[in-house]
Enzyme design. Structure first.
Site, PDB file in Angstrom:
ATOM      1  N   HIS A 133     -18.875 -14.341  18.091  1.00 43.02           N
ATOM      2  CA  HIS A 133     -20.104 -13.170  17.525  1.00 43.02           C
ATOM      3  C   HIS A 133     -21.351 -14.055  15.951  1.00 43.02           C
ATOM      4  CE1 HIS A 133     -19.201 -12.837  13.496  1.00 43.02           C
ATOM      5  NE2 HIS A 133     -18.040 -13.263  13.270  1.00 43.02           N
ATOM      6  N   GLU A 168      -9.888 -11.664  14.384  1.00 47.17           N
ATOM      7  CA  GLU A 168     -10.731 -12.307  13.294  1.00 47.17           C
ATOM      8  C   GLU A 168      -9.043 -12.197  12.458  1.00 47.17           C
ATOM      9  OE1 GLU A 168     -11.620 -15.014  11.430  1.00 47.17           O
ATOM     10  OE2 GLU A 168     -13.109 -14.151  10.741  1.00 47.17           O
TER      11      GLU A 168
END
Length: 219
Positions: A12, A92
């Site tokens: 990201h 994550e």
């Protein structure tokens, strides 16, 4: 089996947490937005990926975090050529819920001394835990290759640690090899390319911050 020609892993873009880690005290990790700088990073990466993919179809998997969804959208891919799915196993590493910045700082010091793969954050995950769920995702991914019309490209929009662990699992790297690798930068990508010999190779390595020190048997 219709194996894809490319498997592209994208981290990201810069998030609010990358810019200011005190935001974790006020906002959940999964809810953080991209910064304006992060959006620009992703737009630049999107231009490169659109050139690579051309008019070919893409099977995309996106971590369920807001910043990864925003990253996928900012890549600017043609929606008529993309099949996209949210994939929670690509999230994550879990560092716990509400985070105290000083406590996290101390835990990072302990992690660096203990080892990134085995150290488990309080109320969170270790790198080994993330490795396990990435492995489960890979089993699902390989099954999808059995579809006769599987797209020639796979795109995975995820997080830096998850990218490294994906490659560790795919290429059978040792823990020692993993421990010496640095995360890619925000909006950076790595590409697994299918060769004529039927094997995938990584288009470029991850940067190393140290020399791997093996325990011996596996080199």
């Amino acid at each position: 089996m219709a194996r894809p020609r490319r498997i592209v892993l994208v981290r990201h873009g810069e998030s609010e947490g990358n810019h200011d880690d005190t935001v974790y005290e006020r906002e959940p990790d999964h809810a953080l937005h991209l910064t304006e700088r992060g959006r620009r990073q992703v737009e630049e990466t999107g231009a490169r990926l659109r050139e690579i993919f051309g008019e070919e179809r893409i099977s995309a998997y996106v971590s369920p975090y807001r910043r990864t969804h925003q990253t996928f959208l900012a890549l600017g891919l043609d929606p008529s050529r993309v099949r996209v799915r949210e994939e929670p196993r690509l999230r994550e590493q879990d560092w716990g819920n509400w985070q105290d910045s000083e406590d996290v700082r101390l835990q990072k010091v302990h992690r660096d001394a203990y080892g990134h793969f085995f150290y488990r954050f309080a109320q969170g995950e270790s790198g080994a835990d993330v490795y396990d769920r990435v492995g489960a995702f890979l089993e699902s991914l390989h099954r999808s290759f059995e579809e006769p019309d599987h797209p020639p490209n796979v795109l995975i929009v995820t997080h830096g640690l998850t990218m490294r662990l994906f490659c560790m699992r795919w290429f059978h790297w040792t823990v020692a090899e993993f421990e010496c690798l640095s995360n890619p930068g925000n909006a950076e990508f790595r590409m697994l390319v299918l060769g004529e010999d039927g094997k995938y190779t990584l288009d470029r390595p991850f940067e190393r911050w140290c020399t791997p020190e093996s325990y011996g048997a596996t080199g």
